[in-house]
Design an enzyme around this catalytic site. Structure first.
Site, mmCIF file in Angstrom:
data_model
loop_
_atom_site.group_PDB
_atom_site.id
_atom_site.type_symbol
_atom_site.label_atom_id
_atom_site.label_comp_id
_atom_site.label_asym_id
_atom_site.label_seq_id
_atom_site.Cartn_x
_atom_site.Cartn_y
_atom_site.Cartn_z
ATOM 1 C CG HIS A 263 -2.083 0.940 1.047
ATOM 2 N ND1 HIS A 263 -2.013 2.273 1.352
ATOM 3 C CD2 HIS A 263 -3.311 0.713 0.544
ATOM 4 C CE1 HIS A 263 -3.174 2.830 1.054
ATOM 5 N NE2 HIS A 263 -3.970 1.920 0.552
ATOM 6 C CG ASP A 319 -8.372 -4.758 -2.980
ATOM 7 O OD1 ASP A 319 -9.591 -4.701 -3.146
ATOM 8 O OD2 ASP A 319 -7.609 -3.785 -3.150
#
Ligand code: COA
Length: 383
Positions: A263, A319
């Site tokens: 991320h 996700d």
């Protein structure tokens, strides 16, 4: 390149504006929506309450929540000519192409599509929030040869979505799981699609155009498309024993990225992944089939080991565990990203309210790195 220009590739570290919608602390692993910790919201609040919070200053009172839910009811139904568009499309397209097209088509049937005053933007926001689940479920049913199911306005957004997919009233447990997933995916600061929505709106074009652009952005595998890519990896691997080889093959390939990990902002575990891991665990135990959860844990173990060797902090993101959760809820894997959009319309709209209310066009620059001083010669003289 001149010395006084700093490049921020991928806009890394660039702050485009102030915002009071949400905040991420990437070192603490903290996400707050207007001051409330996401962990508490996921545990205690419905998607409607959270959307009200994102669209206003604070959580609703009981009366405000009831009024908000009531105001959604006239918007759930989608006119048949928009649903008919799905019937003209091939069955095997990515559902995001269908939904992005439908979101855009809604503008054609809205006589006030272009107004960007706050009241009109909020009216369209309500309409899109209510219609996204209807559209998503209808596309799934139409492409599998079933007729769409009309929304039941007395159900919550989460419950209605499950009902319109299956035709059966969902259990409280399934509705709650869906609600948690929607709350966790509702908003995440200046992520790529929220940025695109804001950048599009910054030209003072209409809400539908901004949302259509955001949907195109969300579809990418580095953003909302990653959940589908995670499921593809889990299916490819097939068993806990196969995880290590698959990950090593990915990491050893050029630019290899293991989907569902990493991320831009978080350097520790994404708090949304912490919650979805628990949801995935619970679903695995309830169903008696822990295959997807077990494989997911093994992926995390191998990634932790390999990233530690390189001194990198690359942890599972939202996700990652949403893939196994959606699998165990029975959704086809190419529907995971549309379901992300069903949730994220909430955050996108919050960003559009802010952007339209205090706008400046977004116009960054590029550092030119091409040739200069070339001499033009007529086409017949070029070799
Ligand atoms: N698999 C393997 N290595 C990864 C990785 C992943 N998923 N994500 C990041 N890394 C590594 C990179 O190789 C990079 O190493 P380098 O500095 O030696 O090149 C380092 O970690 C930092 O990554 P960086 O490329 O700077 O991250 P970014 O901010 O540009 O990209 C993502 C962020 C999310 C796009 C990226 O982590 C990624 O592609 N993840 C997979 C897709 C995904 O899950 N997306 C959903 C995000 S919610």
């Amino acid at each position: 390149m001149s010395d006084d220009v700093t490049l921020y590739r991928g806009l890394d570290g660039v702050h485009i504006d102030t915002s009071s919608i949400s905040s991420i602390d990437g070192l603490k692993g903290e996400l707050i929506y207007r001051g409330y910790d996401i962990t508490e919201l996921a545990d205690k609040a419905s998607f409607e309450e959270v959307t009200y919070l994102l669209w206003n200053d604070d959580l609703p009172t009981a009366a405000e929540l009831a009024a908000f839910k009531e105001s959604l009811k006239p918007h759930f139904e989608v006119r048949s000519d928009v649903l008919d568009l799905f019937r003209t499309m091939p069955d095997d397209i990515h559902p995001m192409h269908a939904l992005r097209t439908a979101a855009s088509a809604l503008a054609a049937f809205d006589a006030q599509a272009d107004g960007v005053g706050d009241d009109n933007v909020r009216r369209i926001g309500l309409s899109l929030l209510a219609k996204f689940p209807t559209l998503t479920a209808a596309f799934e049913r139409i492409r599998t040869g079933k007729g769409p199911i009309s929304p039941d306005p007395d159900l919550s957004i989460a419950g209605n979505f499950l009902y319109m997919l299956t035709g059966e009233k969902p259990t409280e447990a399934a509705t709650r799981t869906m609600d948690v997933a929607l709350v966790l995916h509702a908003e995440h600061g200046s992520n790529a699609s929220a940025f695109v929505a804001r950048a599009t709106a910054s030209t003072l074009t209409d809400v539908y155009s901004a949302i259509t652009a955001a949907m195109g952005c969300l579809k990418g595998p580095l953003h909302g498309g990653a959940n589908t890519a995670v499921m593809e990896a889990l299916e490819r691997v097939g068993s806990v024993e196969g995880v290590e080889e698959d990950i090593m093959n990915t990491l050893n390939s050029k630019g290899g990225r293991v989907m569902g990990f990493g991320h831009r902002v978080y350097r520790v575990l994404d708090p949304r992944a912490v919650i979805l891991k628990e949801v995935s665990h619970t679903l695995a135990e309830e169903s008696g089939d822990s295959k997807w959860f077990d494989m997911s844990l093994e992926m995390v173990r191998i990634m932790d080991r390999e990233m530690a060797k390189k001194g990198k902090e690359v942890k599972p993101n939202v996700d990652f565990f949403s893939a196994s959760v959606y699998r165990m809820l029975g959704f086809p894997k190419d529907m995971y990203t549309p379901i992300f959009a069903v949730a994220r319309i909430s955050g996108w709209m919050a960003h559009l309210f802010e952007q339209y209310s205090d706008n400046r066009i977004m116009r960054p620059r590029l550092v030119y790195s091409g040739p200069t001083g070339k001499t033009f010669s007529p086409v017949e003289e070029r070799s």
